[in-house]
Design a protein around this motif. Sequence first.
Motif, PDB file in Angstrom:
ATOM      1  N   LYS A  21       0.825  -1.209   0.000  1.00 30.34           N
ATOM      2  CA  LYS A  21       0.000   0.000   0.000  1.00 30.34           C
ATOM      3  C   LYS A  21       0.861   1.261   0.000  1.00 30.34           C
ATOM      4  N   TRP A  22       1.998   1.222   0.692  1.00 32.23           N
ATOM      5  CA  TRP A  22       2.851   2.400   0.801  1.00 32.23           C
ATOM      6  C   TRP A  22       4.109   2.327  -0.070  1.00 32.23           C
ATOM      7  N   ARG A  23       4.522   1.134  -0.453  1.00 34.79           N
ATOM      8  CA  ARG A  23       5.744   1.030  -1.279  1.00 34.79           C
ATOM      9  C   ARG A  23       5.652   1.902  -2.518  1.00 34.79           C
ATOM     10  N   GLY A  24       4.534   1.832  -3.226  1.00 36.89           N
ATOM     11  CA  GLY A  24       4.365   2.630  -4.439  1.00 36.89           C
ATOM     12  C   GLY A  24       4.379   4.118  -4.155  1.00 36.89           C
ATOM     13  N   GLN A  25       3.670   4.531  -3.101  1.00 30.24           N
ATOM     14  CA  GLN A  25       3.629   5.954  -2.708  1.00 30.24           C
ATOM     15  C   GLN A  25       5.013   6.486  -2.381  1.00 30.24           C
ATOM     16  N   ILE A  43      15.561   2.030  12.671  1.00 28.88           N
ATOM     17  CA  ILE A  43      16.047   1.973  11.292  1.00 28.88           C
ATOM     18  C   ILE A  43      15.046   2.689  10.412  1.00 28.88           C
ATOM     19  N   ILE A  44      15.530   3.637   9.627  1.00 28.73           N
ATOM     20  CA  ILE A  44      14.712   4.390   8.682  1.00 28.73           C
ATOM     21  C   ILE A  44      14.920   3.771   7.309  1.00 28.73           C
ATOM     22  N   ILE A  45      13.821   3.500   6.604  1.00 29.80           N
ATOM     23  CA  ILE A  45      13.873   2.944   5.245  1.00 29.80           C
ATOM     24  C   ILE A  45      13.123   3.906   4.335  1.00 29.80           C
ATOM     25  N   GLU A  46      13.830   4.435   3.343  1.00 30.85           N
ATOM     26  CA  GLU A  46      13.202   5.376   2.415  1.00 30.85           C
ATOM     27  C   GLU A  46      13.872   5.289   1.050  1.00 30.85           C
ATOM     28  N   ILE A  87       4.693   3.489   9.676  1.00 27.17           N
ATOM     29  CA  ILE A  87       4.557   4.182   8.401  1.00 27.17           C
ATOM     30  C   ILE A  87       4.581   5.680   8.675  1.00 27.17           C
ATOM     31  N   ASP A  88       5.412   6.399   7.911  1.00 30.30           N
ATOM     32  CA  ASP A  88       5.441   7.862   7.985  1.00 30.30           C
ATOM     33  C   ASP A  88       5.036   8.376   6.606  1.00 30.30           C
ATOM     34  N   GLU A  89       3.729   8.591   6.422  1.00 30.99           N
ATOM     35  CA  GLU A  89       3.219   9.014   5.107  1.00 30.99           C
ATOM     36  C   GLU A  89       3.678  10.413   4.730  1.00 30.99           C
ATOM     37  N   GLU A  90       3.824  11.271   5.713  1.00 30.15           N
ATOM     38  CA  GLU A  90       4.230  12.648   5.436  1.00 30.15           C
ATOM     39  C   GLU A  90       5.642  12.705   4.852  1.00 30.15           C
ATOM     40  N   ASP A  91       6.578  11.967   5.468  1.00 28.87           N
ATOM     41  CA  ASP A  91       7.966  11.977   5.011  1.00 28.87           C
ATOM     42  C   ASP A  91       8.300  10.807   4.079  1.00 28.87           C
ATOM     43  N   LYS A  92       7.296   9.995   3.761  1.00 32.12           N
ATOM     44  CA  LYS A  92       7.434   8.871   2.821  1.00 32.12           C
ATOM     45  C   LYS A  92       8.559   7.930   3.203  1.00 32.12           C
ATOM     46  N   LYS A  93       8.414   7.355   4.405  1.00 30.85           N
ATOM     47  CA  LYS A  93       9.428   6.411   4.862  1.00 30.85           C
ATOM     48  C   LYS A  93       8.803   5.393   5.806  1.00 30.85           C
ATOM     49  N   PHE A  94       9.510   4.286   5.964  1.00 35.73           N
ATOM     50  CA  PHE A  94       9.167   3.254   6.930  1.00 35.73           C
ATOM     51  C   PHE A  94      10.139   3.364   8.092  1.00 35.73           C
TER      52      PHE A  94
END
Length: 103
Positions: A21-25, A43-46, A87-94
């Motif tokens: 759901k978020w990988r594409g975004q 760990i930040i993944i972006e 999920i961090d939708e604002e900064d587009k990262k896991f």
Amino acid sequence: MLTMYKCRNFNKTGKILLPSKWRGQFGLLPGKLAELRFEQNQIIIEKANLESTHNKRLISENGSIHIPKELQLLLDITEEEEYCLYIDEEDKKFVVRMILDDN
């Protein structure tokens, strides 16, 4: 703002499945590079910044990513410990955080 997605046990291969759901975004599609960095005991993944010197890994066909051993050591991750994926939708990262055992 972080939203908790799911908590589960860390497996011995060090792979984490990133929800589609978020990988594409977030631009983290199979075959693309992701950047992984250790920051404030998580760990930040972006999406990879090719100019940075942080760890980079390819997103697999099924949307999983391998957490490098050096990051596992920084978080003191051992097999079967529990982590939560945020999920961090604002900064587009896991964000991966270990669940601390208070015992």
